[in-house]
Write a protein that holds these residues in place. Structure first.
Motif, short mmCIF file in Angstrom:
data_model
loop_
_atom_site.label_atom_id
_atom_site.label_comp_id
_atom_site.label_asym_id
_atom_site.label_seq_id
_atom_site.Cartn_x
_atom_site.Cartn_y
_atom_site.Cartn_z
N ILE A 165 -47.91 26.03 -7.10
CA ILE A 165 -47.45 25.17 -6.00
C ILE A 165 -48.69 24.54 -5.38
CG2 ILE A 165 -46.19 25.08 -3.82
CD1 ILE A 165 -44.76 27.70 -4.74
N ILE A 196 -42.45 27.16 -0.71
CA ILE A 196 -43.34 26.00 -0.92
C ILE A 196 -44.21 25.79 0.32
CG2 ILE A 196 -43.40 23.50 -1.30
CD1 ILE A 196 -40.69 23.91 -2.85
N SER A 233 -46.99 28.63 0.71
CA SER A 233 -47.88 28.98 -0.39
C SER A 233 -49.27 28.41 -0.15
CB SER A 233 -47.33 28.44 -1.70
OG SER A 233 -47.49 27.06 -1.73
N LYS A 254 -45.92 20.45 -3.95
CA LYS A 254 -45.27 20.14 -5.23
C LYS A 254 -45.23 21.38 -6.11
CE LYS A 254 -46.04 15.19 -5.61
NZ LYS A 254 -47.24 14.35 -5.64
N VAL A 255 -44.15 21.50 -6.89
CA VAL A 255 -43.93 22.68 -7.71
C VAL A 255 -44.13 22.32 -9.18
CG1 VAL A 255 -42.23 24.41 -8.39
CG2 VAL A 255 -42.29 23.60 -6.03
#
Ligand code: ZN
Length: 134
Positions: A120, A90, A93, A124-125
């Motif tokens: 991502i 995360i 990315s 936040k995913v």
């Protein structure tokens, strides 16, 4: 995103062949349709992280450009893990591309896999659909 079955199978095969280390690579295509896979060496040779070999990465970029393709996804495996981005994934990315994560876990003499796709953004995913097409 959508992915050609042949590309998907090649990706899974590559991840299995790198086990117990993480495998990584780039997926090229057009309009969310993945048609080309570039297997890139993981210079970290680790079960919990990867770093794409820069020269191979550059070669993949050039090949995509020459074929009129975009980099639509980055894939990597999680040996002994889950198909979900790690905190490091995360954090690192920075590309606005799909992230395909393949979890590999031993089951008897086999490796069972689970492949999932994410975007991502700003830490936040978001899980995205991964559709395998013939
Ligand atoms: Zn990861």
């Amino acid at each position: 995103m959508k992915i050609k079955k042949q590309v998907f199978d090649e990706m899974i095969q590559h991840c299995k062949s790198c086990f117990p280390y993480e495998a990584c690579g780039i997926i090229g295509g057009k309009n969310d349709m993945a048609t080309e896979i570039y297997k890139i060496k993981n210079t970290e040779a680790s079960s919990v992280s990867y770093f794409m070999e820069p020269e191979e990465q550059l070669k993949a970029m050039k090949d995509m450009k020459s074929k009129g393709l975009d980099m639509i996804a980055i894939f990597h495996s999680h040996p002994f893990g889950s198909a979900y981005p790690s905190s490091k994934d995360i954090e690192l990315s920075f590309y606005d591309v799909y992230h395909v994560i393949i979890a590999l876990n031993p089951y008897g003499d086999n490796l069972i896999f689970e492949a999932k796709c994410f975007k991502i953004k700003d830490g936040k995913v978001y899980e995205e659909e991964l559709i395998i097409e013939q």
